[in-house]
Design an enzyme around this catalytic site. Sequence first.
Site, PDB file in Angstrom:
ATOM      1  NE  ARG A  66      -4.251  -1.554   0.138  1.00 17.93           N
ATOM      2  CZ  ARG A  66      -4.324  -2.658  -0.608  1.00 17.93           C
ATOM      3  NH1 ARG A  66      -3.387  -3.162  -1.424  1.00 17.93           N
ATOM      4  NH2 ARG A  66      -5.497  -3.237  -0.490  1.00 17.93           N
ATOM      5  CD  GLU A 100      -3.082   3.670  -5.416  1.00 22.40           C
ATOM      6  OE1 GLU A 100      -4.131   3.055  -5.646  1.00 22.40           O
ATOM      7  OE2 GLU A 100      -2.081   3.249  -5.085  1.00 22.40           O
ATOM      8  CG  HIS A 126      -3.106  -0.029  -6.322  1.00 27.20           C
ATOM      9  ND1 HIS A 126      -3.260   0.832  -5.549  1.00 27.20           N
ATOM     10  CD2 HIS A 126      -3.093  -1.433  -6.187  1.00 27.20           C
ATOM     11  CE1 HIS A 126      -3.547  -0.295  -4.215  1.00 27.20           C
ATOM     12  NE2 HIS A 126      -3.286  -1.488  -4.914  1.00 27.20           N
TER      13      HIS A 126
END
Length: 323
Positions: A240, A269, A288
């Site tokens: 993360r 993000e 991601h």
Amino acid sequence: MAFLPPEGDLTIGFAHAAYQLRDEFLTRGRAAKSFEVRSLDELRERAPEADVLVVSGLWRNDLLPRLPKLRFIQSISAGTDQFDKAAIGAAGVRLASAQGGNERAVAEHAMSLILALTRQIHFARDNQTKQSWRPMIGDRALREDELGGKTLVIVGLGRIGLRLAKLAAAFDMRVIGVRRSAEPQPHVEAVVHPDKLAEVVAGADFVALTCPLTPETEGLIDARILGAMRPSAFLINVARGRVVDEMALLDALGNSSIAGAGLDCFHEEPLPPISPFWRMPQVIVTPHSAGETRAYEGNVVDILLDNLDRLARGEAGLRNQIV
């Protein structure tokens, strides 16, 4: 009273911007009704219909009081930090993660970043874009490298970390694991407690983050840890974004106190266009996407159906139970 309605009366809501989860569910021949939404606005409108929600990034905790039928949430992701567990439990709702659904994908992605940085694939791609044939390099320190004998420190030895260790061992890498419990693990030479992290990263060629985001891991990779790494070492983050102090990492990359990084996750993000990470040639940015493969919907629906069957049988324990 049964925890869930009979399957024929059950309504399942699938909420994700991209994944084709309902399509996968419909191939399984189950009797439950279902719907799919792609945005938060759609979720707010239709979520009150659902007995079960399959959701992750679109979830907002303020939805909970407005969902009188909701009995079970199946997270689409392994991470569940977006869910208010106390409030969900107090509402009598169950919660399970999708842990294990992407362990192979994320470990392979981390290994891909390690290989790309070692073989300088990112520089080759940049040269391809410029139609520039790089000449042979006389300075040995600037050439591509080999992985055999290199040391990989893996922070977090869950399913993803252990699979990454197996992959790294196949490339003849030496693997050191970091986690609270110190039991020996396959393909891992030694397991050390997190309070020894600065010591072990000092000998690492690669530091890979595969840990969950918790109060203990938030900001774990800070200026002190980055300062302990070798100038030739690389950081790999498939965990993360908030596990890393981004300002400290930008400083470390900017002053070449580490060699580079492969980053799949960030504090914000999508990564904003103004982020310096975009413009750093020694950094590989991926969106991601480490857990995204063609197999992912099937893996998540497998976990969902297992948990629905457990709830239907009145079992107390769920697969990947959180609440």
